[in-house]
Design a protein around this motif. Structure first.
Motif, short mmCIF file in Angstrom:
data_model
loop_
_atom_site.label_atom_id
_atom_site.label_comp_id
_atom_site.label_asym_id
_atom_site.label_seq_id
_atom_site.Cartn_x
_atom_site.Cartn_y
_atom_site.Cartn_z
N ASP A 1 0.80 -1.22 0.00
CA ASP A 1 0.00 0.00 0.00
C ASP A 1 0.83 1.28 0.00
O ASP A 1 0.33 2.34 -0.34
CB ASP A 1 -0.96 0.00 1.19
N SER B 1 -0.74 -3.73 -6.70
CA SER B 1 -1.97 -3.18 -6.13
C SER B 1 -1.70 -2.81 -4.68
O SER B 1 -0.70 -3.25 -4.09
CB SER B 1 -3.12 -4.19 -6.23
N THR C 1 -4.32 -2.86 -2.14
CA THR C 1 -5.33 -3.36 -1.20
C THR C 1 -5.59 -4.84 -1.46
O THR C 1 -5.26 -5.37 -2.53
CB THR C 1 -6.67 -2.61 -1.35
N GLU D 1 -8.15 -5.18 -4.44
CA GLU D 1 -7.54 -4.99 -5.77
C GLU D 1 -6.72 -6.21 -6.16
O GLU D 1 -6.76 -6.65 -7.31
CB GLU D 1 -6.63 -3.76 -5.75
N ALA E 1 -9.02 -9.19 -6.97
CA ALA E 1 -9.70 -8.94 -8.25
C ALA E 1 -8.74 -9.17 -9.41
O ALA E 1 -9.12 -9.75 -10.44
CB ALA E 1 -10.24 -7.51 -8.28
N TRP E 2 -7.48 -8.74 -9.26
CA TRP E 2 -6.49 -8.95 -10.32
C TRP E 2 -6.25 -10.44 -10.54
O TRP E 2 -6.18 -10.90 -11.68
CB TRP E 2 -5.19 -8.26 -9.95
#
Length: 243
Positions: A21, A45, A47, A50, A53-54
């Motif tokens: 982060d 990313s 978080t 994120e 999701a990736w």
């Protein structure tokens, strides 16, 4: 003579994804990875959401996941679990400010193959990643000593409860993971009395590589000599007791 990492696919390029982060730290990792001819940057990313999701949409699995534990929306442990469940060949490496035993043990239990404290992070994280993919198990000496101390305390307890049994099993796995497969091989040969040159010849390594493994062993076991390393490793169950 071959050096370590000179297997049948010496030109293998490892892909790296970072979950961190802090923008400056993330940028530092990216610069280091992009400079290495052995690594390829996939992205980053900041978080848990994120990162997950990736992983759900990527068409290219990462070979290495560089992950922090303290993320704004949760724990990096969730990212590690998601990565190892989706990508069988992915090796998570934790780089975190957290150095307590619980976080270390939880990370290893989740699937991490290395744990580096941010205060002891190497200037060239790319080299650490390449060494890890070559069989090393990077763990900061300070972290290793804390894991070993936790293991000793758990073993010295007088009463065995179910909770303690679970903790001991996790600590035992962590202790065994302190040493990479190659480090374990070198330690076994040292315990049998082989010299550095003999170990290098038997394992088809350079003497310098053997010396590097020995140095890493000393740091992880918090010892300063061959005899101390063998004694400590035997006491921790990393080597069989002599008959």
């Amino acid at each position: 003579m071959k050096t370590e990492g000179s297997g049948s696919s010496p030109e293998r390029i490892w892909t790296v994804y970072v979950v961190e982060d802090d923008p400056r730290t993330r940028s530092f990792f990216e610069v280091s990875v992009r400079r290495s001819p052995r690594l390829r940057w996939l992205g980053s990313s900041g978080t848990v959401a994120e990162a997950v999701a990736w992983m759900q949409r990527t068409a290219e699995p990462p070979d290495v996941l560089l992950v922090d534990l303290g993320l704004p929306d949760g724990s990096g442990l969730d990212v590690i679990r998601s990565a190892v469940s989706r990508f069988a060949e992915c090796d998570p490496l934790v780089v975190s400010v957290f150095g307590d035993e619980d976080n270390v043990l939880s990370s290893i239990e989740a699937g991490a193959v290395g744990y580096i404290h941010k205060d002891a992070a190497p200037e060239d994280i790319a080299q650490t990643i390449v060494e890890m993919k070559g069989g090393a198990s990077p763990i900061s000496p300070m972290i290793a000593r804390r894991v070993l101390e936790k293991y000793r305390l758990l073993h010295s307890g007088a009463q065995a409860t179910e909770r303690r049994g679970t903790a001991l099993a996790t600590a035992d796995a962590a202790v065994r993971q302190l040493l990479s497969g190659r480090e374990q091989e070198v330690l076994t040969l040292v315990a049998r009395g082989f010299s550095y040159a003999e170990i290098a010849r038997l394992k088809d390594l350079s003497v310098h590589t053997v010396q590097t493994h020995i140095k890493n062993l000393y740091g992880k076991l918090a010892v300063h000599s061959k005899n101390e390393a063998v004694f400590e490793a035997t006491r921790l169950g990393l080597l069989p007791h002599p008959r």
